[in-house]
Design a protein around this motif. Structure first.
Motif, PDB file in Angstrom:
ATOM      1  N   SER A 174      39.078  24.210  24.884  1.00  0.00           N
ATOM      2  CA  SER A 174      38.559  23.284  25.893  1.00  0.00           C
ATOM      3  C   SER A 174      39.459  23.218  27.118  1.00  0.00           C
ATOM      4  O   SER A 174      39.086  22.623  28.127  1.00  0.00           O
ATOM      5  CB  SER A 174      38.416  21.880  25.306  1.00  0.00           C
ATOM      6  N   ARG A 202      34.443  27.283  34.734  1.00  0.00           N
ATOM      7  CA  ARG A 202      33.235  26.526  35.078  1.00  0.00           C
ATOM      8  C   ARG A 202      32.078  26.879  34.138  1.00  0.00           C
ATOM      9  O   ARG A 202      31.392  26.001  33.605  1.00  0.00           O
ATOM     10  CB  ARG A 202      32.858  26.823  36.530  1.00  0.00           C
ATOM     11  N   ASN A 205      32.868  25.760  30.434  1.00  0.00           N
ATOM     12  CA  ASN A 205      33.270  24.359  30.266  1.00  0.00           C
ATOM     13  C   ASN A 205      34.669  24.248  29.661  1.00  0.00           C
ATOM     14  O   ASN A 205      34.903  23.528  28.689  1.00  0.00           O
ATOM     15  CB  ASN A 205      32.254  23.618  29.386  1.00  0.00           C
ATOM     16  N   SER A 207      38.668  23.571  30.847  1.00  0.00           N
ATOM     17  CA  SER A 207      39.554  23.143  31.928  1.00  0.00           C
ATOM     18  C   SER A 207      40.689  24.141  32.120  1.00  0.00           C
ATOM     19  O   SER A 207      41.301  24.597  31.154  1.00  0.00           O
ATOM     20  CB  SER A 207      40.141  21.768  31.620  1.00  0.00           C
ATOM     21  N   ASN A 243      33.598  18.322  39.996  1.00  0.00           N
ATOM     22  CA  ASN A 243      32.927  18.785  38.782  1.00  0.00           C
ATOM     23  C   ASN A 243      33.543  20.045  38.186  1.00  0.00           C
ATOM     24  O   ASN A 243      33.503  20.231  36.971  1.00  0.00           O
ATOM     25  CB  ASN A 243      31.435  19.022  39.051  1.00  0.00           C
TER      26      ASN A 243
END
Length: 420
Positions: A174, A202, A205, A207, A243
């Motif tokens: 993640s 992106r 998903n 980071s 975002n």
């Protein structure tokens, strides 16, 4: 888990730089000693460079700055950081950073600690080799599981995007943490490769936590006649600042050559900034209020451009000088550094008694020169892995001024001659 004799306290490891500086101090080293050369400390020379702006020598401290700083930093400085990123990397883009996308903290380690304290129960990827301080950071917070991603000479110390994609999807990452340019190898992710990395985060998903503290120390595609010096940042490839899962850390320590100021910033989606600010409220309470005010002038685009051009001209010369001398001594450099101010030196070709990072360090201390064993960059939280990599490597810094650099290389040369 090893504990101290005093109840409740556990033993903690030292970062590589702290360890070598302690060993040097035991041998008589003191800061500023003209007989010693510190090629281990991860700091650039902080004095005057040809063509650079005048260095700050005095601080003006209005009475109100004796108060606490907001945990997220002074609003004016936060906006100044956002403006610089927009000017340098986001001209013409509809999505722009604002003060809400910036948090100020007291140095890079504090910024990283705030982020780590904010992470949930996830798998987090990290690279090997990478910055030594990541090791304890990744081990002390138990919410997430650190997953190592190996990069070595076989891949030129750069993992392919396809490999990173497989790690993200296969191991359920993640988040991924990395320094770019990389400390210690000096390799750089830039251009299309950096753009694709941002797209990868992106699309899947995940980071991307990017330590960009050396992002002005770039030695590829440098054009002295260009309006802008070559600087890199993932900020250039972010589509939506609120975002896209891109978290950037930088500060005055390296790129501005003010390590003692202990001012850093995190640039990220505003939801992330709110969370790391909350973490800062119980971890550290906020950065130095007085220094933040002085930092405003250092973030003017004209200042940054002038400083970066001077920095690159100076450090490129030192890089080439150190490379040439080390290679002549029989030290292998598998990949020349594209950025940072470090040489990732392979010692395997040296005499056996010094062909090891720790032995090389100890022999160097006898000649009053400091280096950092490569094993410290084998980021291994809580020593989960029993096999240690890079024991035949050393990180050698060309951060100091040229006279100290020359003195240190002379000392390394004496070490090698003594053991041949």
């Amino acid at each position: 888990m090893p504990y101290l004799k005093i109840p409740g306290f556990r033993k903690l490891p030292q970062t590589g730089v702290i360890y070598v500086m302690q060993r040097a101090a035991e041998k008589g080293w003191k800061a500023g000693d003209p007989l010693w050369s510190n090629l281990g400390q991860g700091a650039p020379e902080a004095g005057v460079l040809d063509g650079a702006p005048k260095r700050v020598e005095n601080l003006n401290i209005p009475l109100h700055l004796h108060e606490y700083s907001p945990t997220s930093g002074q609003l004016e400085l936060r906006q100044k950081v956002a403006d610089l990123y927009n000017y340098r990397y986001r001209q013409g883009k509809s999505s722009q950073y604002t003060w809400e996308n910036v948090s100020i903290s007291g140095g890079g380690r504090i910024a990283l600690t705030r982020i780590a304290a904010s992470m949930g129960s996830i798998n987090m990827g990290h690279f090997i080799p990478d910055y030594t301080a990541y090791e304890e950071l990744l081990g002390v917070f138990k919410a997430f599981v650190p997953i190592p991603i190996i990069q070595d000479v076989t891949c030129g110390y750069q993992v392919s995007l396809e490999h990173i994609k497989q790690e993200i999807t296969g191991r359920g990452l993640s988040a991924v943490l990395l320094s770019n340019p990389c400390n210690p190898t000096g390799q750089v992710i830039a251009g299309n490769q950096l753009q694709q990395l941002v797209e990868l985060g992106r699309d899947y998903n995940c980071s991307l936590i990017l330590d960009e503290f050396y992002s002005h120390y770039i030695y590829t595609d440098v054009n002295v006649n260009s309006k802008y010096p070559t600087m890199i940042s993932a900020a250039k490839y972010v589509e939506d600042v609120n975002n896209d899962p891109v978290i950037i850390i930088d500060g005055l320590t390296k790129n501005w050559r003010y390590p003692g100021w202990r001012i850093s910033w995190t640039v990220a989606p505003k939801d992330v900034i709110q969370v790391v600010t909350s973490a800062g409220s119980f971890l550290d309470g906020g950065a130095n209020n007085m220094v933040q005010q002085q930092a405003l002038s250092l973030l003017e685009p004209e200042y940054v451009i002038q400083e970066t051009k001077a920095l690159q001209a100076c450090f490129a010369k030192k890089r080439d000088y150190m490379l040439n001398r080390l290679i002549k001594m029989g030290i292998k450099v598998e990949k020349e550094p594209q950025g940072t101010f470090y040489i990732w030196a392979n010692l395997s070709g040296l005499p056996a008694k010094i062909a090891d990072g720790f032995k090389f360090l100890e022999a160097g201390l006898e000649e009053k020169v400091i280096t950092v064993p490569g094993i410290f960059f084998d980021v291994n939280p809580e020593k989960r892995r029993t096999y240690a990599r890079f024991h035949q490597y050393s990180r050698i810094s060309f951060g100091p001024a040229m006279d100290e650099l020359t003195r240190g290389l002379d000392a390394i040369e004496r070490v090698i001659k003594r053991y041949k």
